[in-house]
Scaffold this active site. Structure first.
Site, PDB file in Angstrom:
ATOM      1  CG  ASP A  32      -2.169   0.840   0.986  1.00 28.60           C
ATOM      2  OD1 ASP A  32      -3.246   0.251   0.800  1.00 28.60           O
ATOM      3  OD2 ASP A  32      -2.057   2.077   0.973  1.00 28.60           O
ATOM      4  CG  LEU A 254     -37.520  -9.966  -1.431  1.00 32.75           C
ATOM      5  CD1 LEU A 254     -37.134  -9.330  -2.753  1.00 32.75           C
ATOM      6  CD2 LEU A 254     -38.274 -11.270  -1.688  1.00 32.75           C
ATOM      7  N   PRO A 256     -37.001  -5.316   3.127  1.00 28.68           N
ATOM      8  CG  PRO A 256     -39.235  -5.129   3.765  1.00 28.68           C
ATOM      9  CD  PRO A 256     -38.136  -6.128   3.594  1.00 28.68           C
ATOM     10  CB  CYS A 264     -19.794  -2.282  -3.362  1.00 30.90           C
ATOM     11  SG  CYS A 264     -18.223  -2.603  -2.558  1.00 30.90           S
TER      12      CYS A 264
HETATM   13  C1  UGA Z   1     -21.744  -6.009  -2.006  1.00 29.08           C
HETATM   14  C2  UGA Z   1     -22.088  -7.348  -2.648  1.00 29.08           C
HETATM   15  O1  UGA Z   1     -23.066  -8.031  -1.861  1.00 29.08           O
HETATM   16  C3  UGA Z   1     -20.835  -8.224  -2.762  1.00 29.08           C
HETATM   17  O2  UGA Z   1     -21.145  -9.430  -3.429  1.00 29.08           O
HETATM   18  C4  UGA Z   1     -19.775  -7.448  -3.553  1.00 29.08           C
HETATM   19  O3  UGA Z   1     -18.573  -8.181  -3.668  1.00 29.08           O
HETATM   20  C5  UGA Z   1     -19.487  -6.146  -2.854  1.00 29.08           C
HETATM   21  O4  UGA Z   1     -20.701  -5.367  -2.758  1.00 29.08           O
HETATM   22  C6  UGA Z   1     -18.465  -5.398  -3.663  1.00 29.08           C
HETATM   23  O5  UGA Z   1     -18.779  -4.972  -4.781  1.00 29.08           O
HETATM   24  O6  UGA Z   1     -17.320  -5.301  -3.241  1.00 29.08           O
HETATM   25  P1  UGA Z   1     -21.340  -5.175   0.514  1.00 29.08           P
HETATM   26  O7  UGA Z   1     -21.215  -3.799  -0.046  1.00 29.08           O
HETATM   27  O8  UGA Z   1     -20.340  -5.650   1.508  1.00 29.08           O
HETATM   28  O9  UGA Z   1     -21.313  -6.261  -0.677  1.00 29.08           O
HETATM   29  O10 UGA Z   1     -22.758  -5.219   1.221  1.00 29.08           O
HETATM   30  P2  UGA Z   1     -24.120  -6.029   1.051  1.00 29.08           P
HETATM   31  O11 UGA Z   1     -24.200  -7.087   2.053  1.00 29.08           O
HETATM   32  O12 UGA Z   1     -24.338  -6.379  -0.366  1.00 29.08           O
HETATM   33  O13 UGA Z   1     -25.156  -4.890   1.466  1.00 29.08           O
HETATM   34  C7  UGA Z   1     -25.284  -3.705   0.697  1.00 29.08           C
HETATM   35  C8  UGA Z   1     -26.378  -2.824   1.247  1.00 29.08           C
HETATM   36  O14 UGA Z   1     -27.658  -3.359   0.950  1.00 29.08           O
HETATM   37  C9  UGA Z   1     -26.355  -2.593   2.746  1.00 29.08           C
HETATM   38  O15 UGA Z   1     -26.539  -1.200   2.989  1.00 29.08           O
HETATM   39  C10 UGA Z   1     -27.524  -3.385   3.264  1.00 29.08           C
HETATM   40  O16 UGA Z   1     -28.077  -2.836   4.425  1.00 29.08           O
HETATM   41  C11 UGA Z   1     -28.487  -3.290   2.087  1.00 29.08           C
HETATM   42  N1  UGA Z   1     -29.477  -4.390   2.019  1.00 29.08           N
HETATM   43  C12 UGA Z   1     -29.058  -5.667   1.807  1.00 29.08           C
HETATM   44  C13 UGA Z   1     -30.820  -4.104   2.114  1.00 29.08           C
HETATM   45  O17 UGA Z   1     -31.230  -2.936   2.288  1.00 29.08           O
HETATM   46  N2  UGA Z   1     -31.724  -5.125   2.029  1.00 29.08           N
HETATM   47  C14 UGA Z   1     -31.341  -6.399   1.814  1.00 29.08           C
HETATM   48  O18 UGA Z   1     -32.208  -7.275   1.741  1.00 29.08           O
HETATM   49  C15 UGA Z   1     -29.973  -6.673   1.727  1.00 29.08           C
END
Ligand code: UGA
Length: 437
Positions: A32, A254, A256, A264
């Site tokens: 880094d 899913l 809400p 990301c």
């Molecule tokens: C996401 C993807 O899930 C990963 O597969 C991907 O590798 C990563 O981005 C990336 O591009 O590096 P991440 O950002 O760690 O991962 O978080 P998630 O678990 O996907 O959640 C994203 C957001 O969606 C959170 O704010 C969470 O609260 C929200 N969310 C998730 C909802 O509002 N409802 C849901 O049902 C699920």
């Protein structure tokens, strides 16, 4: 182990990849440009919060298999396979991704590559980036075509980074030669049986954009249903549950609520739209603009609901906010819906106090204008309205009586549909949630 690996960029992805590869038995050198971070990592001190990662990092350091440096020259001399894991954030004031860290990594590394090696991009990039970087690499590397590029997108989730790295759903390899495919298959062999999709550069790059777009769309779909449920006095929780029993739909992603944030999903769908526009395929992705807008509307709706509960105005109103991280089990506050809501309410005159189990330090640095509490109880003391904005288990387990004893008025908006509404209502709370009566 036949290959020595390097990992360039030590964010959530880079640290995890480096530590897990060392755990699998590889000699790994991480790089880094942030010397302070490198010092911390070399002493086994994890600069981020990621469950289960610190012991893996420590094991790597103690075994001597894992080290970190700031020297590209050292990395080039050490590695046979170089994984590039730098960030590709959204450009300021634009939808497009800023790939300058990626370019810098390649142009810094390439001039030192004087023998056969593989440079593997893992970051999320606009389609077409790999082909462009491959050109730069052959041009700048003394080894010429012997220094080859491959693209291997990463799908790990924060909070589950170690698990996702060691047990991935699939491995996608964007390669141009059999040699590159063979090397990467060998590198990942210790992971055991994992489906591998071997493809070209643009397809490999697109898989990642498509996957994150699908996930974002699924979340915004159920949140759009929440809007309709609110208008029709229906219950989106029960709707979502009923949908989830259909295997074709499935219940994951899913839930809400306040919608998606983080480093990301939001920036990836925007970068994808921007890139499609450049390619003349913008019409194909106009639906992602809706996905983004539905998502941002949830934050506005949350503020409106809170204001409604506050009696129509935030002036003279104390608001206790539970949650700052963009999701539970993370200290990441990038594009956090929770902080966005807290800041907006502050701008509208509310006295906001925020608590988060892990993300408080990051929140304080980014938003010194907000007040912070050292516990959930401290954050809601004297509050006229309580908002649950990140569904940490600690908040799900809160006792409505204990919290009720310290607030000014028992009013709560459950922004993540995470609480047991019955329990809160029977403890005398005015309970509201997004998308529910
Ligand atoms: C996401 C993807 O899930 C990963 O597969 C991907 O590798 C990563 O981005 C990336 O591009 O590096 P991440 O950002 O760690 O991962 O978080 P998630 O678990 O996907 O959640 C994203 C957001 O969606 C959170 O704010 C969470 O609260 C929200 N969310 C998730 C909802 O509002 N409802 C849901 O049902 C699920």
């Amino acid at each position: 182990m036949p290959y020595r690996l390097t990992v360039i960029g030590t964010g959530y992805l880079g640290i995890t990849h480096a530590a897990c590869m060392a755990d699998l038995g590889y000699d790994v050198l991480g790089l880094d440009i942030d010397a302070d971070k490198i010092r911390r990592l070399n002493s086994g001190d994890l600069p981020i919060h990621e469950p289960g990662l610190e012991p893996v990092l420590r094991r790597g350091i103690e075994s001597g298999r894992l080290r970190f440096t700031t020297s590209y020259e050292e990395v080039a001399a050490f590695g046979d396979v170089h994984f590039v894991c730098v960030g590709t954030p959204q450009k300021r004031g634009e939808y497009a991704a800023d790939v300058s860290y990626m370019d810098n990594a390649i142009t810094s590394l390439a001039p030192f590559l004087d023998r056969e090696c593989l440079v593997v991009g893992k970051s999320t990039v606009p389609v077409g980036t790999a082909e462009r970087l491959a050109g730069i690499l052959t041009q700048l590397a003394p080894a010429g075509v012997q220094a080859e590029l491959a693209w291997n997108p990463e799908f790990l989730r924060e909070g589950f980074a170690v698990q996702d790295t060691l047990n991935p759903d699939r491995i996608v390899l964007g390669v141009r030669t059999e040699r590159a495919e063979k090397v990467l298959r060998e590198v990942y062999e210790p992971l055991g049986e994992v489906p591998v999709v071997v493809t070209d550069f643009p397809t490999a790059e697109l898989v990642k954009s498509a996957a994150n777009s699908f996930l974002a769309t699924k979340i915004s779909f159920i949140n759009a249903m929440a809007e309709v449920c609110e208008a029709a006095h229906a219950d989106v929780q029960q709707l979502s549950l009923a949908l989830s029993y259909d295997d074709r739909i499935g219940g994951r992603f899913l839930n809400p609520g306040l919608g998606f944030g983080g480093g990301c999903l939001p920036k990836d769908i925007r970068a994808f739209m921007a890139r499609a526009g450049e390619l003349g395929a913008d019409q194909a992705l106009t639906f992602l603009r809706e996905v983004d807008m539905i998502n941002m509307r949830r934050r506005a709706r949350m503020v409106d609901l809170a204001r409604e509960l506050a009696g129509g105005s935030f002036h003279g109103c104390t608001v206790g906010v539970l949650g700052a991280a963009f999701k539970p089990n993370s200290d990441d506050i990038r594009d956090s819906p929770a902080l966005d809501v807290a800041v907006t309410i502050g701008h509208q005159g509310g006295q906001v106090t925020v608590y988060d189990p892990i993300a408080l330090d990051n929140a304080r640095k980014a938003h010194p204008e907000l007040k912070y509490g050292d516990s959930a109880v401290e954050a809601v003391r004297g509050a006229h309205v309580v908002l649950l904005l990140t569904e940490w288990q600690e908040f799900v387990d809160l006792d409505p009586e204990e919290l009720g004893a310290v607030v000014a008025t028992r009013r709560i908006v459950d922004g993540r549909n995470a609480l047991n509404s019955e329990a809160w209502r029977s403890a005398g709370w005015h309970y509201r949630a997004l998308g529910r009566p």
